[in-house]
Design an enzyme around this catalytic site. Structure first.
Site, mmCIF file in Angstrom:
data_model
loop_
_atom_site.group_PDB
_atom_site.id
_atom_site.type_symbol
_atom_site.label_atom_id
_atom_site.label_comp_id
_atom_site.label_asym_id
_atom_site.label_seq_id
_atom_site.Cartn_x
_atom_site.Cartn_y
_atom_site.Cartn_z
ATOM 1 N N LYS A 135 0.839 -1.205 0.000
ATOM 2 C CA LYS A 135 0.000 0.000 0.000
ATOM 3 C C LYS A 135 0.872 1.253 0.000
ATOM 4 C CE LYS A 135 -3.427 -2.548 2.692
ATOM 5 N NZ LYS A 135 -2.485 -3.675 2.974
ATOM 6 N N ASP A 180 7.347 1.792 17.108
ATOM 7 C CA ASP A 180 6.025 1.346 17.536
ATOM 8 C C ASP A 180 5.031 2.446 17.191
ATOM 9 O OD1 ASP A 180 3.679 0.721 18.958
ATOM 10 O OD2 ASP A 180 4.807 -0.306 20.526
ATOM 11 N N ASP A 198 -3.573 0.163 8.126
ATOM 12 C CA ASP A 198 -3.979 -1.217 7.850
ATOM 13 C C ASP A 198 -3.496 -2.016 9.054
ATOM 14 O OD1 ASP A 198 -5.020 -3.377 6.372
ATOM 15 O OD2 ASP A 198 -3.020 -3.896 5.695
ATOM 16 N N CYS A 252 -7.644 -7.175 7.526
ATOM 17 C CA CYS A 252 -8.007 -8.375 6.754
ATOM 18 C C CYS A 252 -8.673 -9.384 7.691
ATOM 19 C CB CYS A 252 -6.795 -8.966 6.045
ATOM 20 S SG CYS A 252 -5.418 -9.400 7.126
#
Length: 327
Positions: A135, A180, A198, A252
């Site tokens: 992406k 992080d 994502d 996902c």
């Protein structure tokens, strides 16, 4: 959601997958969609990929691959994207176009996230969980390598894979950080025009009975652990976003705990957050849920979308959120 009639738990479409996962999926999906989608977990998926516009163009790439006796077919709703039969995947990955970064193998569902976020040349973009970089690289191409993309990844091994993919693609506008993501918003408040998150998740949409290891460690506990991390990340993403900017949240996973519940958590904490309507170029999707188990969500969650898996698309969840300017 109403359940479909009780089919035998031993039916071919249900064998192998965790029974509790199947039961949850049945409650998420409509009865008409459930059995059809269940079958996709047993399929070999077509390989999809896209041209890297920083190094080639769609016509040149297609001709190059055809000269290798490959048969790329264009994706009609996404210029520069292609599919090849599964039996051509190995040859594709052994091509010079692959090794030299003129193409990137990526599922079509994953390509929807940058498409919806729509970064523009010259903007400052944050990709908060960037590896392996598909992406990120798609956004760099959309931005014509003009602007700044901060690509953040906390896992060292994945970070180095991200760096390698970026270097291969020639994406000079991408700057990588081994960090992080939960601390980025606090360190860089209101810095970015657009943010892509994502989020790390339970990866339910990548389950395949052809790869039993893909669901070997699935559990409700893993979903809860993922939700805890996702909440921290979406708050960080939100803090880093400029007023007037947009945040694209995706996973996902099918799990509402990782999708609608996380976005609802952000909406309840931030009155400036407004969920935008998503206009998708594909029909295999359904609106976000407004209720899951004992929890009700903000009515605007119906504007988010859950991509339903097919032979060429993985399952995916997408929510586009606007940060309203301060009044």
């Amino acid at each position: 959601m109403p359940k479909s009639d009780n089919a035998s738990s031993a039916s071919p479409a249900r064998q192998g997958l965790p029974p509790e996962f199947i039961e949850r999926l049945q409650r998420i999906l409509t009865p008409d969609a459930f059995e059809e989608i269940l079958r996709t977990f047993h399929m070999s998926k077509e390989t999809t990929f896209r041209v890297n516009p920083l190094k080639s163009d769609a016509d040149s790439l297609k001709k190059e691959l055809e000269s290798l006796d490959l048969h790329p077919e264009t994706i009609d709703w996404l210029p520069g994207a292609f599919r090849v039969p599964e039996d051509e995947r190995r040859a594709l990955t052994e091509s010079n176009a692959f090794y030299e970064g003129r193409l990137y193998i990526q599922n079509l569902s994953s390509m929807l996230a940058p498409l919806l976020l729509a970064p523009e040349p010259g903007e400052r973009i944050l990709d908060l969980a960037a590896a392996p970089g598909g992406k990120t690289l798609m956004m760099a191409g959309m931005m014509e390598n003009r602007g700044w993309i901060s690509a953040v990844e906390p896992v060292r091994e994945r970070f180095h894979k991200l760096r390698a993919n970026i270097d291969r693609a020639g994406a000079s506008c991408v700057h990588t950080y081994l960090k992080d993501g939960r601390g980025v918003g606090r360190a860089l408040p209101e810095r970015f025009h657009r943010v892509l998150l994502d989020a790390p998740c339970s990866s339910e949409a990548k389950f395949s009975t052809l790869r039993p290891q893909s669901y070997a460690f699935w559990s409700r506990r893993k979903i809860r652990e993922s939700r805890k991390l996702q909440r921290r990340l979406i708050l960080s993403a939100w803090e880093s976003l400029k007023p007037g900017g947009r945040l694209l949240y995706s996973t996902c996973s099918f799990a509402p705990e990782e999708n609608e519940e996380v976005v609802d958590f952000l909406l309840r904490k931030n009155p400036q957050a407004r969920l935008l309507t998503i206009d998708l170029p594909v029909e295999n999707s359904m609106p976000g849920l407004l209720r899951w188990e004992k929890k009700s969500f903000d009515p605007s969650l119906s504007r988010s979308r859950r991509i339903l898996p097919t032979r060429e698309m993985d399952g995916f969840y997408l929510a586009l959120i606007q940060k309203e300017p301060n009044r």
